[in-house]
Design an enzyme around this catalytic site. Structure first.
Site, PDB file in Angstrom:
ATOM      1  CG  LEU A 153      27.801 -29.338 -39.111  1.00 54.63           C
ATOM      2  CD1 LEU A 153      28.035 -30.858 -40.434  1.00 54.63           C
ATOM      3  CD2 LEU A 153      29.769 -29.182 -38.807  1.00 54.63           C
ATOM      4  CD  GLU A 154      23.882 -23.018 -36.432  1.00 54.78           C
ATOM      5  OE1 GLU A 154      22.531 -24.268 -37.039  1.00 54.78           O
ATOM      6  OE2 GLU A 154      22.206 -21.328 -36.573  1.00 54.78           O
ATOM      7  CG  HIS A 155      28.002 -22.262 -43.150  1.00 56.64           C
ATOM      8  ND1 HIS A 155      28.824 -23.352 -43.524  1.00 56.64           N
ATOM      9  CD2 HIS A 155      28.434 -21.684 -41.880  1.00 56.64           C
ATOM     10  CE1 HIS A 155      30.224 -22.170 -42.696  1.00 56.64           C
ATOM     11  NE2 HIS A 155      29.632 -21.967 -41.795  1.00 56.64           N
ATOM     12  NE  ARG A 189      20.003 -23.260 -37.188  1.00 53.16           N
ATOM     13  CZ  ARG A 189      19.374 -22.440 -36.425  1.00 53.16           C
ATOM     14  NH1 ARG A 189      18.356 -21.850 -36.847  1.00 53.16           N
ATOM     15  NH2 ARG A 189      20.395 -21.534 -36.786  1.00 53.16           N
ATOM     16  NE  ARG A 213      21.847 -26.561 -32.892  1.00 50.70           N
ATOM     17  CZ  ARG A 213      22.457 -25.730 -33.769  1.00 50.70           C
ATOM     18  NH1 ARG A 213      22.321 -24.521 -33.498  1.00 50.70           N
ATOM     19  NH2 ARG A 213      22.470 -26.751 -34.726  1.00 50.70           N
TER      20      ARG A 213
END
Ligand SMILES: *[C@@H]1O[C@H](CO)[C@@H](O)[C@H](O)[C@H]1NC(C)=O
Ligand SMILES: *[C@@H]1O[C@H](CO)[C@@H](O)[C@H](O)[C@H]1NC(C)=O
Length: 297
Positions: A153-155, A189, A213
């Site tokens: 999920l980047e956002h 992240r 990450r």
């Protein structure tokens, strides 16, 4: 030219390190041997079957289901042909490499802003990729049954209900015949604590693995050691994988020498260390990064 000479220099460096390894004290010898790779972000990376047959990986995560949450779904595998992929998935599974599906990614086509949308996504996933079948739900891989779901999920927003999705998936983690285990993973992240929407999901305690990450993010490149210790302490029931890039051109790339002297020994202090995650198959095929670092996983 510059790229070529840089590559040559790094190969020389790797050869030199190999010599040091033979002579020097062993600080990292590998703990689990587990290496998970992401596949599906570049058509030129070769087939899924080839990735599994390389013998380098213990799990492959296809990426991404990048549209969901408002009644539409899209699987983006960068132009890899879908025909025959069900057979490739079965082949991977047959040789002992589970194949999972990651949802999310770098686009803006996804959100999960209500319990209802989470339950609908579960319903879609189950019927399209797992043990379910439902009239009108297309199964891109035919009767192949995937092994897991990964959250990349980047956002998101605090309203997103990935916890509801995770709980529903966990109910279908069937560990006896004729069902199958469903590996629930997340690939955030490094930043700790995680975003509220991911935090609420992992706080359920039902995630089997989290891949942290440590590349392509200024904070993670600088502070991932601290973050790793916090993540692994906060979720003792979850196994943690250290996520590294196979591309020298990506910020946060770790030289194989430093995987040996730093990444492996510092992450393996955690009892719940799981292995390595490599981003991604395309770069790995170009650089052979996994074959250089796998022994330390
Ligand atoms: C959504 O589901 C969660 C978990 O089952 C529950 O605690 C919560 O009350 C639900 N929210 C709504 C608005 O129904
Ligand atoms: C990676 O390995 C393949 C197969 O052994 C080889 O052909 C290729 O030159 C290697 N690439 C690098 C960058 O070492």
């Amino acid at each position: 030219m510059e790229l070529a000479s840089r590559r040559a220099a790094s190969l020389l460096a790797v050869a030199a390190i190999a010599a040091v390894f033979l002579a020097g004290p062993v600080t990292a010898v590998g703990k689990t041997g587990q290496v998970t790779v992401f596949w599906g972000r570049n058509k030129d990376e070769g087939t899924l079957r080839e990735a599994c047959d390389s013998g380098l990986y213990t799990m492959v995560i296809m990426s991404f289901l990048n549209v969901y949450g408002h009644g539409k779904y899209n699987l983006d595998l960068s132009g890899h042909p879908i025909a025959g992929m069900g057979d490739d998935i079965k082949h991977c599974q047959f040789i002992g490499v589970p194949v999972s599906l990651s949802i999310g990614g770098f686009g803006n086509g996804y959100s999960l802003p209500s319990n209802r949308s989470a339950l609908e996504l579960f319903d879609y996933l189950w019927n399209a990729y797992f043990g379910g079948s439902k009239a009108g739900v297309y199964r891109p891989f035919g009767d192949a049954w995937l092994d897991g779901v990964d959250l990349f999920l980047e956002h998101g927003t605090p309203a997103d209900r990935y916890d509801v999705l995770a709980l529903e998936l966990a109910k279908h983690n069937i560990r006896g015949a004729p069902g199958k285990p469903l590996h629930l993973t997340a690939t955030p992240r490094c930043t700790f604590p995680p975003s509220s929407y991911l935090g609420r999901a992992v706080a359920t305690g039902i995630f089997e693995r989290i891949h942290i990450r440590i590349y392509d993010d200024d904070n993670c490149e600088a502070y991932w050691h601290l973050a790793w210790d916090k993540w692994t302490a906060a979720y003792p029931a979850t196994r943690f994988y250290v996520g590294m890039t196979a591309s020298e051109m990506t910020h946060g790339w770790v030289h194989p020498k430093n995987v040996y002297y730093d990444v492996a020994p510092s992450t393996q202090k955690a009892d719940n260390y799981g292995g390595f995650m490599i981003w991604d198959r395309y770069y790995d095929k170009l650089s052979n990064y996994t074959s250089m670092v796998k022994a330390y996983a």
